[in-house]
Design an enzyme around this catalytic site. Structure first.
Site, PDB file in Angstrom:
ATOM      1  N   GLU A  45       0.844  -1.014   0.050  1.00 41.30           N
ATOM      2  CA  GLU A  45      -0.020  -0.014   0.278  1.00 41.30           C
ATOM      3  C   GLU A  45       0.752   1.320   0.027  1.00 41.30           C
ATOM      4  O   GLU A  45       1.877   1.268   0.131  1.00 41.30           O
ATOM      5  CB  GLU A  45      -0.987  -0.144   1.193  1.00 41.30           C
ATOM      6  CG  GLU A  45      -0.457  -0.798   2.518  1.00 41.30           C
ATOM      7  CD  GLU A  45       0.801   0.190   3.146  1.00 41.30           C
ATOM      8  OE1 GLU A  45       0.821   1.596   3.030  1.00 41.30           O
ATOM      9  OE2 GLU A  45       1.850  -0.446   3.623  1.00 41.30           O
ATOM     10  N   GLU A  98       4.355  -0.651   1.730  1.00 42.03           N
ATOM     11  CA  GLU A  98       4.653  -0.598   0.437  1.00 42.03           C
ATOM     12  C   GLU A  98       4.422  -1.972  -0.074  1.00 42.03           C
ATOM     13  O   GLU A  98       4.242  -2.350  -1.278  1.00 42.03           O
ATOM     14  CB  GLU A  98       6.007  -0.205  -0.001  1.00 42.03           C
ATOM     15  CG  GLU A  98       6.087   1.386   0.089  1.00 42.03           C
ATOM     16  CD  GLU A  98       7.523   1.728  -0.511  1.00 42.03           C
ATOM     17  OE1 GLU A  98       8.172   1.285  -1.364  1.00 42.03           O
ATOM     18  OE2 GLU A  98       7.699   2.921  -0.546  1.00 42.03           O
TER      19      GLU A  98
END
Length: 353
Positions: free
Chosen positions: A174, A317
């Site tokens: 994300e 991430e």
């Protein structure tokens, strides 16, 4: 029947017969029983997920859901909202940590604009923006129920597409300034735990900033009264579009029988939401690392997932998911390639009693 309803109905428990056969294969290999620990368990879990002890991962990808969160207006972050768009675009060019790590692991990174506050450009970005960032959850619901469902269904449909393209392993990632705040809010509600117990400094908050963050979560929960028995209600009121999209990835993986790696705290909050929607979805999840966020391990324990790594990582991430992919390859190298006790004419190890 909606996409979400259809998906929930399609999720069944993992295949126990396939897992039993995978354990038989491991126990026949010429090495001490169960001596590779979680590496063995992970292959067995994947056998149950895919329904066959002939485990093959195929192509792999990290899906990075990118979205902004209106709660940043409350001073809960060290950096500004504009960073979300910058990093999302950098994911398209390969200039982020997860891109470098995923390349080393042989995985594709798929950045998804599901709710970035400004339009982002990049050849690799999937353009599925539902709204330009959520509302400030301290002033009312973060989004509508319909928007939350649409975000979940976006994640489901993306997994369906990847399955059709031959992907057999998905990592979750994300990008969204403020999303440790929304993740902590979800976890607080689902685990019935005070916000101060599940809220950390995120990407480097000061003590004053941490207090503002906790206060924002307390205010949002008190104002919106999310119903823990209704996960979509919780998502829409105190969650984020990135979390909703990742929830859909976990549900889509379960329905499509694809293993999905939980990344860090934010990813685990989305996994917890998926598990509250469908407990069987947990059978299709694999842990990656124990996040440095205070509630990171709490959530994994609630899900019954074991992390491979204790590496003090808190980047997000999808970096933790990418880091674990080579470990799965190593496990399969032993599982597929080792000789057996029978091959070597050695008496097999016997389980201790």
């Amino acid at each position: 029947m909606s996409i979400l309803e259809e998906t929930l109905a399609a999720i069944v428990p993992a295949d126990q017969a396939a897992m039993d056969a995978a354990w038989q294969r491991w126990d026949s290999i010429a090495k001490p029983l169960r001596s590779l620990g979680l590496l063995e368990e992970s292959v067995v879990r994947i056998a149950g997920i895919t329904g066959t002890p002939a485990v093959k991962l195929g192509k792999r990808a990290v899906i990075a859901m990118c979205a902004d969160n209106g709660v940043v207006a409350q001073g809960v972050t060290q950096t500004g909202q504009e960073v979300t768009a910058i990093v999302t675009e950098n994911m398209s060019t390969g200039d982020t940590s997860v891109c470098r790590m995923a390349a080393a692991a042989g995985a594709d990174v798929i950045p998804v604009d599901i709710g970035v506050a400004r339009p982002v450009v990049g050849e690799r970005i999937r353009q599925y923006n539902i709204r330009r960032g959520t509302a400030d959850m301290t002033q009312g619901p973060a989004m509508t129920r319909e928007e939350a469902v649409k975000a979940v269904e976006t994640g489901i449909q993306l997994v369906r597409e990847l399955k059709d393209k031959g992907y057999g392993l998905i990592g979750t990632g994300e990008m969204g300034i403020g999303n440790t705040t929304t993740s902590s809010a979800l976890v607080s509600v689902f685990l019935n735990c005070p916000p101060e117990k599940v809220t950390g400094r995120g990407a480097g908050l000061s003590s004053a900033g941490l207090e503002r963050k906790i206060k924002a979560i307390e205010t949002a929960i008190q104002l919106n009264q999310p119903d823990p028995a209704d996960p979509i209600d919780v998502l829409s009121k105190v969650g984020g579009l990135d979390l909703a999209g990742l929830c859909g990835v976990f549900l889509g993986g379960a329905a499509c029988r694809i293993p999905v790696l939980v990344d860090g705290f934010i990813s685990s909050a989305a996994a917890l939401t998926a598990a509250r929607l469908c407990p069987n979805a947990v059978d299709y999840m694999l842990g990656s690392h124990a996040s440095n966020e205070p509630a990171g391990r709490m959530v994994l324990e609630d899900l019954g997932l074991k992390p491979f790594l204790y590496a003090n990582m808190c980047l997000g991430e999808g970096t933790g998911a990418a880091a674990v992919m080579p470990l799965l390859d190593m496990a399969l190298a032993v599982y597929d390639g080792m000789t057996t006790f029978a091959d070597e004419q050695i008496e097999a190890y016997q389980p201790l009693t």
